[in-house]
Structure formats: structure tokens, C-alpha cells
Scaffold this motif. Structure first.
Motif, PDB file in Angstrom:
ATOM      1  N   ALA A 349      36.653  46.913  43.336  1.00  0.00           N
ATOM      2  CA  ALA A 349      35.570  46.134  42.725  1.00  0.00           C
ATOM      3  C   ALA A 349      35.684  44.646  43.034  1.00  0.00           C
ATOM      4  O   ALA A 349      34.666  43.964  43.221  1.00  0.00           O
ATOM      5  CB  ALA A 349      35.548  46.351  41.221  1.00  0.00           C
ATOM      6  N   PHE A 350      36.896  44.125  43.106  1.00  0.00           N
ATOM      7  CA  PHE A 350      37.067  42.696  43.376  1.00  0.00           C
ATOM      8  C   PHE A 350      36.816  42.390  44.846  1.00  0.00           C
ATOM      9  O   PHE A 350      36.064  41.465  45.187  1.00  0.00           O
ATOM     10  CB  PHE A 350      38.464  42.238  42.974  1.00  0.00           C
ATOM     11  N   ARG A 351      37.401  43.166  45.744  1.00  0.00           N
ATOM     12  CA  ARG A 351      37.243  42.913  47.186  1.00  0.00           C
ATOM     13  C   ARG A 351      35.781  42.985  47.601  1.00  0.00           C
ATOM     14  O   ARG A 351      35.313  42.162  48.397  1.00  0.00           O
ATOM     15  CB  ARG A 351      38.085  43.901  48.001  1.00  0.00           C
ATOM     16  N   THR A 352      35.062  43.967  47.071  1.00  0.00           N
ATOM     17  CA  THR A 352      33.668  44.161  47.477  1.00  0.00           C
ATOM     18  C   THR A 352      32.712  43.208  46.774  1.00  0.00           C
ATOM     19  O   THR A 352      31.521  43.170  47.109  1.00  0.00           O
ATOM     20  CB  THR A 352      33.229  45.604  47.180  1.00  0.00           C
ATOM     21  N   GLY A 353      33.214  42.459  45.788  1.00  0.00           N
ATOM     22  CA  GLY A 353      32.368  41.490  45.102  1.00  0.00           C
ATOM     23  C   GLY A 353      31.588  42.047  43.935  1.00  0.00           C
ATOM     24  O   GLY A 353      30.758  41.340  43.350  1.00  0.00           O
ATOM     25  N   ARG A 354      31.833  43.303  43.581  1.00  0.00           N
ATOM     26  CA  ARG A 354      31.112  43.876  42.434  1.00  0.00           C
ATOM     27  C   ARG A 354      31.536  43.212  41.127  1.00  0.00           C
ATOM     28  O   ARG A 354      30.741  43.135  40.184  1.00  0.00           O
ATOM     29  CB  ARG A 354      31.364  45.389  42.340  1.00  0.00           C
ATOM     30  N   MET A 355      32.785  42.762  41.080  1.00  0.00           N
ATOM     31  CA  MET A 355      33.282  42.079  39.887  1.00  0.00           C
ATOM     32  C   MET A 355      34.130  40.880  40.308  1.00  0.00           C
ATOM     33  O   MET A 355      34.918  40.969  41.245  1.00  0.00           O
ATOM     34  CB  MET A 355      34.159  43.010  39.028  1.00  0.00           C
ATOM     35  N   GLY A 356      33.938  39.771  39.597  1.00  0.00           N
ATOM     36  CA  GLY A 356      34.817  38.627  39.748  1.00  0.00           C
ATOM     37  C   GLY A 356      36.049  38.807  38.883  1.00  0.00           C
ATOM     38  O   GLY A 356      36.198  39.816  38.174  1.00  0.00           O
ATOM     39  N   ALA A 357      36.931  37.837  38.904  1.00  0.00           N
ATOM     40  CA  ALA A 357      38.193  37.936  38.171  1.00  0.00           C
ATOM     41  C   ALA A 357      37.976  38.120  36.671  1.00  0.00           C
ATOM     42  O   ALA A 357      38.592  38.981  36.040  1.00  0.00           O
ATOM     43  CB  ALA A 357      39.045  36.702  38.442  1.00  0.00           C
ATOM     44  N   ASP A 358      37.086  37.319  36.082  1.00  0.00           N
ATOM     45  CA  ASP A 358      36.856  37.398  34.633  1.00  0.00           C
ATOM     46  C   ASP A 358      36.273  38.754  34.250  1.00  0.00           C
ATOM     47  O   ASP A 358      36.721  39.377  33.271  1.00  0.00           O
ATOM     48  CB  ASP A 358      35.909  36.281  34.194  1.00  0.00           C
ATOM     49  N   GLU A 359      35.292  39.209  35.024  1.00  0.00           N
ATOM     50  CA  GLU A 359      34.648  40.480  34.712  1.00  0.00           C
ATOM     51  C   GLU A 359      35.613  41.644  34.894  1.00  0.00           C
ATOM     52  O   GLU A 359      35.622  42.590  34.092  1.00  0.00           O
ATOM     53  CB  GLU A 359      33.425  40.671  35.610  1.00  0.00           C
ATOM     54  N   LEU A 360      36.430  41.572  35.934  1.00  0.00           N
ATOM     55  CA  LEU A 360      37.388  42.654  36.191  1.00  0.00           C
ATOM     56  C   LEU A 360      38.387  42.779  35.055  1.00  0.00           C
ATOM     57  O   LEU A 360      38.684  43.886  34.584  1.00  0.00           O
ATOM     58  CB  LEU A 360      38.121  42.406  37.513  1.00  0.00           C
ATOM     59  N   LEU A 361      38.908  41.648  34.606  1.00  0.00           N
ATOM     60  CA  LEU A 361      39.887  41.685  33.510  1.00  0.00           C
ATOM     61  C   LEU A 361      39.249  42.250  32.245  1.00  0.00           C
ATOM     62  O   LEU A 361      39.839  43.101  31.568  1.00  0.00           O
ATOM     63  CB  LEU A 361      40.432  40.283  33.258  1.00  0.00           C
ATOM     64  N   ALA A 362      38.041  41.794  31.918  1.00  0.00           N
ATOM     65  CA  ALA A 362      37.361  42.272  30.714  1.00  0.00           C
ATOM     66  C   ALA A 362      37.052  43.763  30.816  1.00  0.00           C
ATOM     67  O   ALA A 362      37.194  44.510  29.831  1.00  0.00           O
ATOM     68  CB  ALA A 362      36.080  41.484  30.499  1.00  0.00           C
ATOM     69  N   HIS A 363      36.657  44.211  31.999  1.00  0.00           N
ATOM     70  CA  HIS A 363      36.320  45.623  32.218  1.00  0.00           C
ATOM     71  C   HIS A 363      37.515  46.526  31.963  1.00  0.00           C
ATOM     72  O   HIS A 363      37.350  47.647  31.447  1.00  0.00           O
ATOM     73  CB  HIS A 363      35.811  45.800  33.646  1.00  0.00           C
ATOM     74  N   HIS A 364      38.717  46.049  32.304  1.00  0.00           N
ATOM     75  CA  HIS A 364      39.900  46.896  32.202  1.00  0.00           C
ATOM     76  C   HIS A 364      40.655  46.755  30.881  1.00  0.00           C
ATOM     77  O   HIS A 364      41.581  47.535  30.621  1.00  0.00           O
ATOM     78  CB  HIS A 364      40.848  46.608  33.369  1.00  0.00           C
ATOM     79  N   GLN A 365      40.289  45.815  30.057  1.00  0.00           N
ATOM     80  CA  GLN A 365      41.021  45.622  28.801  1.00  0.00           C
ATOM     81  C   GLN A 365      41.036  46.866  27.913  1.00  0.00           C
ATOM     82  O   GLN A 365      42.092  47.225  27.361  1.00  0.00           O
ATOM     83  CB  GLN A 365      40.469  44.420  28.049  1.00  0.00           C
ATOM     84  N   PRO A 366      39.915  47.576  27.733  1.00  0.00           N
ATOM     85  CA  PRO A 366      39.972  48.787  26.903  1.00  0.00           C
ATOM     86  C   PRO A 366      40.919  49.844  27.476  1.00  0.00           C
ATOM     87  O   PRO A 366      41.646  50.508  26.727  1.00  0.00           O
ATOM     88  CB  PRO A 366      38.519  49.271  26.906  1.00  0.00           C
ATOM     89  N   GLY A 367      40.929  50.022  28.794  1.00  0.00           N
ATOM     90  CA  GLY A 367      41.818  50.997  29.411  1.00  0.00           C
ATOM     91  C   GLY A 367      43.269  50.631  29.262  1.00  0.00           C
ATOM     92  O   GLY A 367      44.137  51.498  29.038  1.00  0.00           O
TER      93      GLY A 367
END
Length: 381
Positions: A349-367
Motif C-alpha cells: 500500500a505504501f509503495r504503490t501510493g494507496r496509503m501514505g505513512a499516516d494513513e498506513l499506521l492508522a489503518h494497521h492500529q486495530p490489527g
């Protein structure tokens, strides 16, 4: 006056497992981190106390004489005369010949509490082989040097699974190697006779320097605890064409390349106001690995407050800012069909640009929070 906690590793209490080891052919998977409190090698201790049947090498070899990624072949250990079987050569899996050489397998290797370390998968594959052969395994526990009280990063997507990340683990596991073994036995549903020789005196909030345990580099490019704390976030630079400081005295603390504007990068990173970290412009020339012999410009990551710092996020933001500043020079490295950055981050998701750093971290917090709760039944401390 600060007094470090007195902590004993599994090997320091090996007498408690005499009933498992006496009179059996013992295979030992270890490396230079396999030592007791007095810095005596686990190889020497077990060979003297019980006799060893064979040794098993992971990445970097039994004696730590191989660089990262360097394949290890089967050979004879010159110090003991024992056959050393490689699980970091033609295959990462144990062959029937390897399993036939022991009645019980002992594992004693220090990891760093992070998903990237190949030792985790060497252990898991050995557990699978032992389960299939109906043979027991004894894991001699060691501390998590970056503490067992924090879990973080991303949860690995199995589409990116590799020998540097698997089993839907978070970047920062919060587990000791013995707890990890207990978790993996359940995750893989292994019918396995697993024993963990526990630590004595360790608490989850302890970093290695809160204890009186000696530091032995768990791999050639992790010389100290400061490196391990930065490595949480800067390991991802192995997946791009920037130097991660290999070939310097401060690997994973120094990040740079010939094309980086060090002063501008320092200013942009510190303007983010990330808690517990500071970025200082730095210039260095690696003696090996990426950009060998070439002057690189970049930053050194300083952890100023390890309880406040989110090293993973700091490393990810650093790559994001460099990509924004120098996107025309940034290249992604692939070891095989999956881009290396995706393997290390556990997602594309980060390499392809689907998520930036902030969004990626927030997306994975529940997991990450769910993993912490799922792993809690396997805690020993």
C-alpha cells in the motif's frame, strides 16, 4: 543509583532440563548470541554437559562469520568437529537427513523483537519439521532487547509473506523468542512437543540495558541497542536504493544517498515534531554494501526518548519525505518477484501510493491491538 535487574536466560538454568536432554542425541540451532551470563557459548555448555550430535546454522552462520544474505553450506565446525547443517543455504527447510541427526532439537538464538529477523522463520520451520517427525524441541528463552511492552507497525499481509516476514505478525512483536515459539505453535496448529526454558528476573518493560545481561550483536549489522531501536523503522530502507548505513559504524542509524540534500532533509524531518526522535544531517561513505566507497548525504536518526518515540513511524515518514524530495532518484529493489519494500512493510500500500505513512499506521492500529490480545495467552512474563 541505577542497578540493572539480574536476569538469567534459559541456558543459565539448563540443569532444569536435564531430564529432557540426558542420554539423547541433541541437535543445537544457535549462533554467537547463544551464551550464558558469563559469556560461555551454549555450544560449549551443551557439548560438555551432554554431548552434541549436530549443529544447525541460520543466517550469518553458527559462529556469526557470514554477512547478511550470504548463503551458508553444510560444513564441519572446526572447534567441535560436529557437522553443521545449514538452514540458510539451498533451502530454509530442514531435510530428512538433518532431522534424523537428533532426538531433540535445542534452539538458542537472540532475536530483536522484530518481524524482519530471519531467525524467527528458521525456528518456525524447525518446529514444523520436528512436529512432522514427532521429535521434541526445547527453546532456551532470551529477553526481547527492545522490551515486551510495546507492539507496533503493520500487520503482514500474507500476499507479501517471505523469509523476512510471515504469519501475520506485526513489525514489533512484543514477544520473547520463547513466547513467539508458543504463539507460532498455536498459529500453525502444530502437534509438537515444545518446551520453553524460561527467563528469570525479566519484566516486560525491560530493555536489554535495564538488565545485567551482556550484549552480543544478534547479527553483524546490529552492533548495539541504539541500532536495534532505530532498526524498527529504518530496516525498510533495505528495500530502496538508499544506504541504510551498512558499511559504517552506525548501521540503521545513518540513512542517505549521493543524491540527498542533507540539510533540507534534516529541516523537513524535524519540522514534523515527531516525539522522542531527532534527525541530524550526516555525511558518510559506506565501506561495503549500497553506495560502497561513495560519499552519501542524509541524516542520522537519534532516539531521544525511547518511550515516546515511534521508531517505525519515524522511519516510514523519513522514506516518505525522501520520496517527495527526490522521487526522480528513488528506486525500489527486488530480491525476487515481490518488491523488497513490500516484504519489509508487509504490504504494497505504501509503495504503490494507496496509503501514505499516516494513513498506513492508522489503518494497521486495530490489527496491531488485536495481535497483542491474541498473543497474550502465550506470554510467560
Amino acid at each position: 543509583m541505577f542497578r540493572p535487574a539480574h536476569v538469567l536466560s534459559g541456558i543459565d538454568q539448563i540443569h532444569c532440563n536435564d531430564h529432557l536432554l540426558s542420554g539423547r542425541r541433541i541437535g543445537l540451532m544457535t549462533n554467537p548470541t547463544g551464551i550464558n551470563h558469563a559469556l560461555v557459548s551454549t555450544i560449549d555448555i551443551l557439548h560438555s554437559r551432554y554431548g552434541l550430535a549436530a549443529l544447525y546454522a541460520c543466517e550469518h552462520g553458527v559462529r556469526g562469520d557470514r554477512q547478511a544474505g550470504e548463503k551458508v553450506g553444510t560444513y564441519q565446525d572446526p572447534q567441535t568437529g560436529l557437522t553443521v547443517y545449514s538452514t540458510y543455504g539451498a533451502s530454509h527447510r530442514m531435510t530428512a537427513e538433518m532431522v534424523d541427526a537428533f532426538d531433540i532439537l535445542v534452539f538458542d538464538i537472540q532475536d530483536v523483537g522484530l518481524r524482519f529477523y530471519t531467525y524467527l522463520y528458521s525456528l518456525a520451520y524447525a518446529m514444523e519439521a520436528c512436529a512432522q517427525a514427532g521429535k521434541p524441541i526445547l527453546v532456551l528463552d532470551r529477553v526481547n532487547p527492545i522490551g515486551g511492552h510495546r507492539v507496533g507497525g503493520t500487520i503482514l499481509d500474507l500476499k507479501t509473506a517471505s523469509f523476512v516476514g510471515d504469519y501475520e505478525l506485526p513489525t514489533r512483536t512484543g514477544l520473547t523468542i520463547g513466547e513467539y515459539a508458543r504463539y507460532i505453535k498455536d498459529y500453525l496448529k502444530l502437534d509438537l512437543d515444545l518446551t520453553v526454558a524460561p527467563l528469570s528476573g525479566w519484566q516486560r518493560q525491560f530493555y536489554l540495558d535495564d538488565t545485567d545481561l551482556p550484549w552480543v550483536a544478534p547479527s553483524p549489522n546490529c552492533p548495539d541497542l541504539a541500532c536495534a531501536l532505530c532498526y524498527i523503522g529504518t530496516c525498510i530502507f533495505e528495500g530502496v536504493n538508499l544506504s541504510e548505513g551498512r558499511g559504517t559504524t552506525q548501521p540503521f542509524q545513518l540513512i542517505g544517498a549521493p543524491f540527498v540534500d542533507a540539510r533540507a532533509l534534516e529541516q523537513r524531518m524535524n519540522a514534523l515534531g515527531l516525539h522522542g526522535v531527532h534527525f541530524r544531517q550526516a555525511h558518510f561513505q559506506p565501506t561495503f554494501s549500497k553506495h560502497q566507497g561513495t560519499l552519501c548525504h542524509g541524516v542520522q536518526l537519534h532516539i531521544t526518548d525511547r518511550e515516546q518515540a515511534d521508531s517505525f513511524f519515524a522511519g516510514l515518514k523519513l522514506l516518505e519525505v525522501i520520496r517527495d524530495m527526490h522521487g526522480e532518484h528513488l528506486e525500489y529493489i527486488s530480491w525476487d518477484e515481490i518488491p523488497s519494500l513490500d516484504k519489509l512493510l508487509g504490504t504494497d500500500a505504501f509503495r504503490t501510493g494507496r496509503m501514505g505513512a499516516d494513513e498506513l499506521l492508522a489503518h494497521h492500529q486495530p490489527g496491531v491491538a488485536a495481535f497483542r490480545e491474541a498473543s497474550r495467552p502465550f506470554w510467560l512474563y
